[in-house]
Design an enzyme around this catalytic site. Structure first.
Site, mmCIF file in Angstrom:
data_model
loop_
_atom_site.group_PDB
_atom_site.id
_atom_site.type_symbol
_atom_site.label_atom_id
_atom_site.label_comp_id
_atom_site.label_asym_id
_atom_site.label_seq_id
_atom_site.Cartn_x
_atom_site.Cartn_y
_atom_site.Cartn_z
ATOM 1 N N TRP A 138 0.816 -1.216 0.000
ATOM 2 C CA TRP A 138 0.000 0.000 0.000
ATOM 3 C C TRP A 138 0.847 1.262 0.000
ATOM 4 C CZ3 TRP A 138 -0.514 -4.170 3.257
ATOM 5 C CH2 TRP A 138 0.120 -4.088 4.490
ATOM 6 N N CYS A 164 16.522 2.825 20.983
ATOM 7 C CA CYS A 164 16.846 4.254 20.998
ATOM 8 C C CYS A 164 18.164 4.551 20.281
ATOM 9 C CB CYS A 164 16.904 4.761 22.439
ATOM 10 S SG CYS A 164 15.342 4.497 23.315
ATOM 11 N N GLY A 207 -11.184 -11.540 10.843
ATOM 12 C CA GLY A 207 -11.876 -11.167 12.078
ATOM 13 C C GLY A 207 -12.503 -9.775 11.999
ATOM 14 N N TYR A 208 -13.221 -9.428 13.062
ATOM 15 C CA TYR A 208 -13.885 -8.117 13.140
ATOM 16 C C TYR A 208 -14.641 -7.836 11.832
ATOM 17 C CZ TYR A 208 -10.638 -7.672 16.998
ATOM 18 O OH TYR A 208 -9.925 -7.894 18.139
ATOM 19 N N THR A 221 -4.962 -5.659 13.244
ATOM 20 C CA THR A 221 -4.361 -6.819 12.577
ATOM 21 C C THR A 221 -2.920 -6.476 12.172
ATOM 22 O OG1 THR A 221 -6.565 -7.273 11.708
ATOM 23 C CG2 THR A 221 -4.768 -8.544 10.775
ATOM 24 N N TYR A 225 -9.327 8.530 13.013
ATOM 25 C CA TYR A 225 -8.010 8.022 12.613
ATOM 26 C C TYR A 225 -8.001 7.665 11.114
ATOM 27 C CZ TYR A 225 -4.288 5.002 11.399
ATOM 28 O OH TYR A 225 -3.243 4.477 10.702
ATOM 29 N N ASP A 249 -2.647 7.080 16.260
ATOM 30 C CA ASP A 249 -3.037 5.705 16.601
ATOM 31 C C ASP A 249 -2.136 5.251 17.746
ATOM 32 O OD1 ASP A 249 -0.581 5.256 15.451
ATOM 33 O OD2 ASP A 249 -1.260 3.710 14.059
ATOM 34 N N GLU A 305 -5.883 0.530 5.280
ATOM 35 C CA GLU A 305 -6.071 1.103 6.617
ATOM 36 C C GLU A 305 -7.141 0.340 7.408
ATOM 37 O OE1 GLU A 305 -4.429 3.161 8.379
ATOM 38 O OE2 GLU A 305 -3.010 3.735 6.834
HETATM 39 FE FE1 SF4 Z 1 11.361 6.118 21.127
HETATM 40 FE FE2 SF4 Z 1 13.831 5.835 22.078
HETATM 41 FE FE3 SF4 Z 1 13.374 7.258 19.867
HETATM 42 FE FE4 SF4 Z 1 12.619 8.162 22.247
HETATM 43 S S1 SF4 Z 1 14.700 7.789 21.582
HETATM 44 S S2 SF4 Z 1 11.427 8.205 20.373
HETATM 45 S S3 SF4 Z 1 12.005 6.272 23.256
HETATM 46 S S4 SF4 Z 1 13.054 5.048 20.132
#
Ligand code: SF4
Length: 378
Positions: free
Chosen positions: A36, A211, A93-94, A55, A132, A150, A49
């Site tokens: 998509w 992160c 489903g749904y 799902t 949404y 979302d 969507e």
């Molecule tokens: Fe998410 Fe970590 Fe990025 Fe912050 S730094 S938005 S907690 S992935």
């Protein structure tokens, strides 16, 4: 500890241009190649969507392809019979999603010239389209400057702003919606919304956010505070409801069975798909089912009830989960000389039940019946 929502914008205005540039560049470089995302056709984006609600992406892909192969345009979908639409949906489903899609397709053809409407109010007036979905389709297909919110996006925003508390609390959700609006790169809404969703789906994931790989790490308050994994706070869960459903698989000597569309309590669980006669049962499903057959359906089932109650052969129990309901399927096979004639019922071959739109629960019961028949050599 302060549990009130942090309503300040997660990114200071002076940092916004750099924040947007980084996230957009990351998305354009790293985005997953999904069907998509290769189209700007609002119809195809709308289908994706709706399918993606509740799902997983991997589960949606084969359904999406088959659905679009069968109904390549909104006109094809509008012209189709609802049974054909539900059949292509069976397993996802749904099922109310599929019925709403079909109704909305008819409205789009009748009232919008066969084009998904561009106006937010028109989109929201279509069956099955909430805020949404409207924002997602209008931004992704038409680049309209509407921010989506979302679960994935809410998690990213909560971490960026170190927002504590249950994100679904209305006050917190509203504050997150305001943050989403404030961050939106309105000149690139399609990519922007998908970038936020993609970050939540692939990097800022629920359990262990990555992160170190995050393109916007330098602006993230949760990361700076060392609390990224603690956010968002666990939701207050709805208590799981345990239900037993007793179902009757009637079988005539030709291998035909009887299915109907129930609209009582049991039927409501399966959104009026074709199903075996069933009743929500207490501790004694056999007796409750016998009561249904002999009391509620006395006249139509009298053919075999009068000639002595047919043997109710118990089938393997199966389990089925629908949102917060855990359903035990206690089903019984009843061999009958002939199936009762019931207005609106169908009598397909048990082995070919899949030709009708049936729910996953009904398929599980049919499979248990076919296994029992095989084991007994019939
Ligand atoms: Fe998410 Fe970590 Fe990025 Fe912050 S730094 S938005 S907690 S992935």
């Amino acid at each position: 500890m302060n549990h009130s929502p942090d309503t300040s914008a997660p990114i200071p205005p002076t940092a916004l241009p750099a924040f947007r540039r980084r996230l957009l560049a990351w998305y354009r470089r790293e985005k997953r190649d999904l069907d998509w995302r290769r189209t700007r056709d609002p119809y195809a984006i709308w289908i994706s969507e709706i399918m993606l609600q509740q799902t997983r992406v991997a589960a949606v892909i084969p359904y999406y392809r088959r659905f679009l192969a069968r109904f390549p345009t909104v006109q094809h979908l509008a012209r189709a019979r609802v049974d054909a639409v539900l059949r292509r949906w069976a397993g996802l489903g749904y099922y109310s999603r599929a019925r709403n899609l079909h109704r909305a397709a008819k409205e789009i053809v009748a009232r919008h010239g066969g084009k998904f409407p561009r106006g937010l109010d028109d989109a929201l007036a279509l069956p099955g389209i909430g805020s949404y979905t409207a924002a997602a389709v209008l931004s992704i297909a038409y680049d309209q400057p509407l921010a989506v919110l979302d679960g994935n996006v809410a998690r990213v925003l909560a971490r960026l702003g170190a927002v504590r508390g249950d994100l679904r609390q209305p006050k917190i959700w509203r504050s997150l919606a305001a943050s989403a609006d404030a961050l939106l790169a309105s000149n690139a809404a399609s990519d922007w919304n998908q970038a936020m969703m993609e970050l939540g789906a692939t990097v800022c994931t629920p359990q262990t956010p990555r992160c170190d790989e995050c393109p916007v790490e330098r602006w993230c308050r949760a990361r700076a505070l060392g609390i990224a994994e603690e956010l968002p706070a666990a939701r207050v869960k709805s208590k799981t409801q345990r239900i037993t459903l007793a179902a009757a698989v009637l079988l005539d000597p030709h291998g035909r069975t009887l299915v109907l569309r129930q609209t009582d309590d049991a039927g409501a669980l399966f959104s009026r798909m074709w199903q075996f006669p069933a009743v929500q049962a207490g501790k004694q499903p056999r007796q409750d089912l016998a009561k249904l057959l002999s009391a509620h359906l006395t006249r139509v089932f009298s053919t075999f009830i009068d000639s002595g109650a047919p043997k109710m052969q118990p089938l393997d129990d199966a389990r089925h989960t629908v949102t917060f309901r855990e359903i035990r399927l206690a089903s019984f096979l009843l061999r009958v000389e002939r199936l009762p004639a019931i207005k609106g019922a169908r009598t397909p071959l048990l082995a070919e039940l899949d030709h009708l739109p049936v729910s996953a629960a009904t398929r599980k019961i049919a499979a248990a019946a076919l296994r029992a028949l095989k084991a007994s050599g019939s």
